[in-house]
Design a protein around this motif. Sequence first.
Motif, PDB file in Angstrom:
ATOM      1  N   MET A   1      18.605  16.416 -15.643  1.00  0.00           N
ATOM      2  CA  MET A   1      17.544  15.437 -15.372  1.00  0.00           C
ATOM      3  C   MET A   1      16.505  15.991 -14.408  1.00  0.00           C
ATOM      4  O   MET A   1      15.319  15.778 -14.560  1.00  0.00           O
ATOM      5  N   ILE A   2      16.965  16.739 -13.381  1.00  0.00           N
ATOM      6  CA  ILE A   2      16.040  17.403 -12.449  1.00  0.00           C
ATOM      7  C   ILE A   2      16.278  18.914 -12.524  1.00  0.00           C
ATOM      8  O   ILE A   2      17.400  19.375 -12.344  1.00  0.00           O
ATOM      9  N   LYS A   3      15.220  19.651 -12.805  1.00  0.00           N
ATOM     10  CA  LYS A   3      15.304  21.109 -12.817  1.00  0.00           C
ATOM     11  C   LYS A   3      14.199  21.660 -11.931  1.00  0.00           C
ATOM     12  O   LYS A   3      13.032  21.339 -12.101  1.00  0.00           O
ATOM     13  N   ILE A   4      14.599  22.481 -10.969  1.00  0.00           N
ATOM     14  CA  ILE A   4      13.656  23.123 -10.059  1.00  0.00           C
ATOM     15  C   ILE A   4      13.635  24.608 -10.385  1.00  0.00           C
ATOM     16  O   ILE A   4      14.680  25.264 -10.396  1.00  0.00           O
ATOM     17  N   ASP A   5      12.454  25.127 -10.654  1.00  0.00           N
ATOM     18  CA  ASP A   5      12.310  26.506 -11.104  1.00  0.00           C
ATOM     19  C   ASP A   5      11.429  27.298 -10.133  1.00  0.00           C
ATOM     20  O   ASP A   5      10.210  27.133 -10.093  1.00  0.00           O
ATOM     21  N   ASN A   6      12.080  28.138  -9.308  1.00  0.00           N
ATOM     22  CA  ASN A   6      11.366  29.014  -8.368  1.00  0.00           C
ATOM     23  C   ASN A   6      10.372  28.260  -7.486  1.00  0.00           C
ATOM     24  O   ASN A   6       9.255  28.730  -7.228  1.00  0.00           O
ATOM     25  N   LEU A   7      10.771  27.123  -7.010  1.00  0.00           N
ATOM     26  CA  LEU A   7       9.890  26.287  -6.199  1.00  0.00           C
ATOM     27  C   LEU A   7       9.697  26.933  -4.820  1.00  0.00           C
ATOM     28  O   LEU A   7      10.669  27.268  -4.125  1.00  0.00           O
ATOM     29  N   THR A   8       8.438  27.091  -4.441  1.00  0.00           N
ATOM     30  CA  THR A   8       8.116  27.797  -3.197  1.00  0.00           C
ATOM     31  C   THR A   8       7.036  27.039  -2.438  1.00  0.00           C
ATOM     32  O   THR A   8       6.109  26.493  -3.030  1.00  0.00           O
ATOM     33  N   ALA A  21      10.072  27.055   1.895  1.00  0.00           N
ATOM     34  CA  ALA A  21      11.000  27.027   0.763  1.00  0.00           C
ATOM     35  C   ALA A  21      10.725  28.265  -0.078  1.00  0.00           C
ATOM     36  O   ALA A  21       9.585  28.496  -0.496  1.00  0.00           O
ATOM     37  N   ASP A  22      11.758  29.057  -0.292  1.00  0.00           N
ATOM     38  CA  ASP A  22      11.562  30.377  -0.880  1.00  0.00           C
ATOM     39  C   ASP A  22      12.246  30.486  -2.243  1.00  0.00           C
ATOM     40  O   ASP A  22      13.451  30.680  -2.340  1.00  0.00           O
ATOM     41  N   HIS A  23      11.478  30.286  -3.323  1.00  0.00           N
ATOM     42  CA  HIS A  23      11.958  30.446  -4.699  1.00  0.00           C
ATOM     43  C   HIS A  23      13.277  29.696  -4.940  1.00  0.00           C
ATOM     44  O   HIS A  23      14.303  30.279  -5.291  1.00  0.00           O
ATOM     45  N   ILE A  24      13.206  28.384  -4.746  1.00  0.00           N
ATOM     46  CA  ILE A  24      14.376  27.532  -4.942  1.00  0.00           C
ATOM     47  C   ILE A  24      14.532  27.213  -6.427  1.00  0.00           C
ATOM     48  O   ILE A  24      13.601  26.715  -7.069  1.00  0.00           O
ATOM     49  N   SER A  25      15.714  27.471  -6.966  1.00  0.00           N
ATOM     50  CA  SER A  25      16.013  27.137  -8.359  1.00  0.00           C
ATOM     51  C   SER A  25      17.365  26.429  -8.424  1.00  0.00           C
ATOM     52  O   SER A  25      18.359  26.924  -7.880  1.00  0.00           O
ATOM     53  N   MET A  26      17.391  25.270  -9.068  1.00  0.00           N
ATOM     54  CA  MET A  26      18.628  24.502  -9.201  1.00  0.00           C
ATOM     55  C   MET A  26      18.434  23.417 -10.241  1.00  0.00           C
ATOM     56  O   MET A  26      17.306  23.050 -10.580  1.00  0.00           O
ATOM     57  N   GLU A  27      19.532  22.900 -10.761  1.00  0.00           N
ATOM     58  CA  GLU A  27      19.492  21.818 -11.737  1.00  0.00           C
ATOM     59  C   GLU A  27      20.464  20.726 -11.326  1.00  0.00           C
ATOM     60  O   GLU A  27      21.565  21.009 -10.854  1.00  0.00           O
ATOM     61  N   VAL A  28      20.044  19.475 -11.517  1.00  0.00           N
ATOM     62  CA  VAL A  28      20.902  18.325 -11.248  1.00  0.00           C
ATOM     63  C   VAL A  28      21.093  17.571 -12.555  1.00  0.00           C
ATOM     64  O   VAL A  28      20.134  17.014 -13.096  1.00  0.00           O
ATOM     65  N   PRO A  29      22.304  17.543 -13.099  1.00  0.00           N
ATOM     66  CA  PRO A  29      22.541  16.852 -14.369  1.00  0.00           C
ATOM     67  C   PRO A  29      22.319  15.346 -14.246  1.00  0.00           C
ATOM     68  O   PRO A  29      22.392  14.772 -13.150  1.00  0.00           O
TER      69      PRO A  29
END
Length: 393
Positions: A1-8, A21-29
């Motif tokens: 539902m939430i996908k963060i791709d290289n968020l800086t 924030a340094d290239h944050i990548s993560m997913e929340v189902p």
Amino acid sequence: MIKIDNLTKIFETANGAVSAADHISMEVPKGEICVLLGPSGCGKTTTLKMINRIIAPTSGRVFINGEDTTGLDTVTLRRNIGYVIQQIGLFPNMTIAENIAVVPKLLGWKPEAYQRRAKELLEMVALDPGVFLRRYPGELSGGQQQRVGVARALAADPPVMLMDEPFGAIDPINREVIQDEFLKMQQELNKTIMFVSHDIDEAVKMANRIAIFRGGKLVQYDTPDDLLAHPKDDFVESFVGDDRALKRLRLVKVDQVLVTDTPRVKARDSLQQALRLMEEHGYSDAIVMVNDAGQPVGYVPKGIAGTVKGYCGDHYVGLKGTAGIRDDLRKVASMMFTHDTTWLPCVDEQGVYVGDVTQRGVTHYLSATYKPGRAGGSRGADQDMVCNLRSVL
């Protein structure tokens, strides 16, 4: 539902560029709760606020339900994301009903629809609509205001909720109550939630996944059990605390360590029969006695059964306590320490005796995750990890 791709996010300061924030990548189902943890200034709040663009990212993308939000209008984006802050942020000149209805009104809901929604949500957060709808925020306690803040975030039924230390300003007793109520709501609402916390115990209780931040970087992103059992480095190990093995007790339910093939006797059974059953099952201490409904009422010590003749109903000892199959092991451990015992009989929702939980069984279950080739944190852990022998201190 939430996908963060290289968020800086890079802030320009008088001393030069600072990476928050340094290239944050993560997913929340979908339907999961993700808690962001870390020391002050680590980037967790910045990451949260970039999702609904309260802080504009320098680079990277955010996807909500597969849609890239980069091109979305900011107002539209925010109206579809519930947001709760620590300071609550209720409008003091509006009634509780008006506060809850803010976003539905902006979305063009009819008055009867948002009024009905306000009533429904107050009931959901355990506040009587007849008492609270027409009150103003200044007439509510801090805990009550926090519940209204959660209700307001839910008003337009957003699929995603962001929460910035939502329970941090509440006293410990009310915080536990509100956390429990929120988890009950989440079971029904199935929202996808990200929230910032500074409390590892809160994160372990609330989260499906935990993200540990340090210096603007995502250090470890894992389930609470894996995070506690297998911290990635010394920083994470230090952050979760020296008692991380004990924190895992909250994550395991009794039915995951339950010994089910346990004998039992009734009041009319002889002590000889009780002794025979204990010897057949290798019990060195006692056997549980149940009533005709199968509910535990006491236990017969082996020392008595082996030396006295008669019936169990005339020689049993009252139970020191029982555990429910959905209790967590932290509660069980507390009961064991309180009653100076290393085992407890367990009952189902109807109070029927279904087996035992033992200190040895708990230890085997928790330690199995540290053994090569074993995954002790899973619900399907082998029953052979649970010891069948008990001893009463």
